[in-house]
Write a protein that holds these residues in place. Structure first.
Motif, PDB file in Angstrom:
ATOM      1  N   PHE A  64       0.778  -1.292   0.067  1.00 38.60           N
ATOM      2  CA  PHE A  64       0.059   0.114   0.093  1.00 38.60           C
ATOM      3  C   PHE A  64       0.841   1.248  -0.086  1.00 38.60           C
ATOM      4  O   PHE A  64       0.491   2.312  -0.728  1.00 38.60           O
ATOM      5  N   LYS A  68       1.201   4.233  -2.800  1.00 42.08           N
ATOM      6  CA  LYS A  68       0.519   5.775  -2.541  1.00 42.08           C
ATOM      7  C   LYS A  68       1.876   6.671  -3.109  1.00 42.08           C
ATOM      8  O   LYS A  68       1.867   7.526  -3.655  1.00 42.08           O
ATOM      9  N   GLY A  88     -12.030  -4.842   3.307  1.00 46.51           N
ATOM     10  CA  GLY A  88     -11.325  -3.653   3.674  1.00 46.51           C
ATOM     11  C   GLY A  88      -9.928  -3.385   3.044  1.00 46.51           C
ATOM     12  O   GLY A  88      -9.588  -2.087   2.772  1.00 46.51           O
ATOM     13  N   ASN A  89      -9.271  -4.227   2.845  1.00 44.82           N
ATOM     14  CA  ASN A  89      -7.973  -4.118   1.883  1.00 44.82           C
ATOM     15  C   ASN A  89      -8.347  -3.676   0.401  1.00 44.82           C
ATOM     16  O   ASN A  89      -7.711  -2.792  -0.095  1.00 44.82           O
ATOM     17  N   LYS A  90      -9.312  -4.166  -0.145  1.00 46.66           N
ATOM     18  CA  LYS A  90      -9.705  -3.751  -1.497  1.00 46.66           C
ATOM     19  C   LYS A  90     -10.335  -2.136  -1.493  1.00 46.66           C
ATOM     20  O   LYS A  90      -9.808  -1.434  -2.180  1.00 46.66           O
ATOM     21  N   ILE A  91     -10.872  -1.896  -0.232  1.00 43.15           N
ATOM     22  CA  ILE A  91     -11.510  -0.543  -0.385  1.00 43.15           C
ATOM     23  C   ILE A  91     -10.246   0.416  -0.215  1.00 43.15           C
ATOM     24  O   ILE A  91     -10.278   1.387  -0.715  1.00 43.15           O
ATOM     25  N   TYR A  92      -9.473   0.068   0.605  1.00 46.37           N
ATOM     26  CA  TYR A  92      -8.199   0.858   0.860  1.00 46.37           C
ATOM     27  C   TYR A  92      -7.326   1.044  -0.298  1.00 46.37           C
ATOM     28  O   TYR A  92      -6.908   2.041  -0.855  1.00 46.37           O
ATOM     29  N   GLY A  93      -7.267  -0.137  -1.135  1.00 51.22           N
ATOM     30  CA  GLY A  93      -6.388   0.182  -2.404  1.00 51.22           C
ATOM     31  C   GLY A  93      -7.037   0.776  -3.329  1.00 51.22           C
ATOM     32  O   GLY A  93      -6.428   1.660  -4.089  1.00 51.22           O
ATOM     33  N   ASP A  95      -8.875   3.229  -2.551  1.00 52.31           N
ATOM     34  CA  ASP A  95      -8.954   4.578  -2.291  1.00 52.31           C
ATOM     35  C   ASP A  95      -7.483   5.342  -2.380  1.00 52.31           C
ATOM     36  O   ASP A  95      -7.438   6.637  -2.835  1.00 52.31           O
ATOM     37  N   LEU A  96      -6.414   4.479  -2.530  1.00 55.90           N
ATOM     38  CA  LEU A  96      -5.173   4.938  -2.818  1.00 55.90           C
ATOM     39  C   LEU A  96      -4.899   5.226  -4.435  1.00 55.90           C
ATOM     40  O   LEU A  96      -4.013   5.820  -4.646  1.00 55.90           O
ATOM     41  N   TYR A 101      -7.979  -4.889  -8.408  1.00 59.70           N
ATOM     42  CA  TYR A 101      -7.501  -5.372  -7.355  1.00 59.70           C
ATOM     43  C   TYR A 101      -7.668  -6.994  -7.828  1.00 59.70           C
ATOM     44  O   TYR A 101      -9.100  -7.538  -7.959  1.00 59.70           O
TER      45      TYR A 101
END
Length: 223
Positions: A64, A68, A88-93, A95-96, A101
């Motif tokens: 991640f 970034k 959660g990891n997919k959403i964060y990815g 978002d970055l 994914y």
């Protein structure tokens, strides 16, 4: 045109499998297990890649954080390839700024399909259509009424600048400054490049359809 993939993956057997498979589909692949070395290649050298395929669980640096850093410096698509499959990891990815994914394990053919889909989206995103011209900033290509026009790098940059400021007068000094050509660049050098562009797009300097000479100032695109 060969498409170049930067694969950041520390699983050596998977590295070899993906790299071999991508090569069979006419992709050129550079492979790194060390994320810091991959970032140095991408951000500090002149090597240009079309897309990054990024693992998350990497030695010494979280994927991640790698994503970034890349997105803060470059407009390049990223596909995350990871065994961390929770939402959660997919959403964060995403978002970055990740463009896709892909859950591990996966079939290499699926990765190829995902890469091709993302590259198609990016190609459309970077296209500028003006008058009879379609210009792709990502690979510096120009089409005129559906036919490719072969411009040099500096000719492309000058023509793109005129297109983006269509209808406005641009002085030779503005062209030189906007493109960072250096204070020692002569006005006649710009005139030479404009003459070459006109020749390649079939534009008559005396009766211009596209690029007009503005006496005492410079040029403007009239489309």
């Amino acid at each position: 045109m060969t498409r170049k993939v930067l694969l950041i993956e520390d699983d050596l057997p998977l590295q070899e499998l993906i790299s071999s498979f991508l090569t069979s589909y006419d992709f050129e692949t550079a492979v790194y297990a060390d994320p810091k070395a991959a970032l140095a290649c991408l951000l500090e050298t002149k090597e240009v890649f079309d897309i990054v395929v990024l693992d998350l669980m990497l030695p010494g640096m979280d994927g991640f954080d790698v994503a970034k850093m890349i997105k803060s410096r470059l407009d390049i698509p990223i596909i995350i390839s990871s065994a961390r499959t929770d939402i959660g990891n997919k959403i964060y990815g995403y978002d970055l700024g990740a463009d896709d994914y892909l859950d591990k394990p996966y079939e290499p053919r699926e990765l190829v399909l995902r890469i091709e889909a993302v590259l198609r989206r990016y190609s459309r995103k970077n296209e500028l259509v003006v008058s009879d011209f379609t210009i792709d900033e990502s690979n510096k290509s120009l089409m005129m009424e559906g036919y490719p026009i072969d411009l040099t790098r500096i000719e492309f940059d000058i023509f793109l600048l005129l297109l983006k400021h269509r209808g406005k007068n641009l002085s030779r000094d503005q062209i030189i400054g906007s493109l960072g050509l250096g204070d020692d660049t002569k006005h006649r050098t710009i005139d030479m490049h404009i003459s070459n562009i006109r020749l390649k797009i079939g534009d008559d300097a005396k009766e211009p359809r596209y690029i007009k000479s503005v006496w005492g100032i410079g040029y403007k695109f009239m489309g």
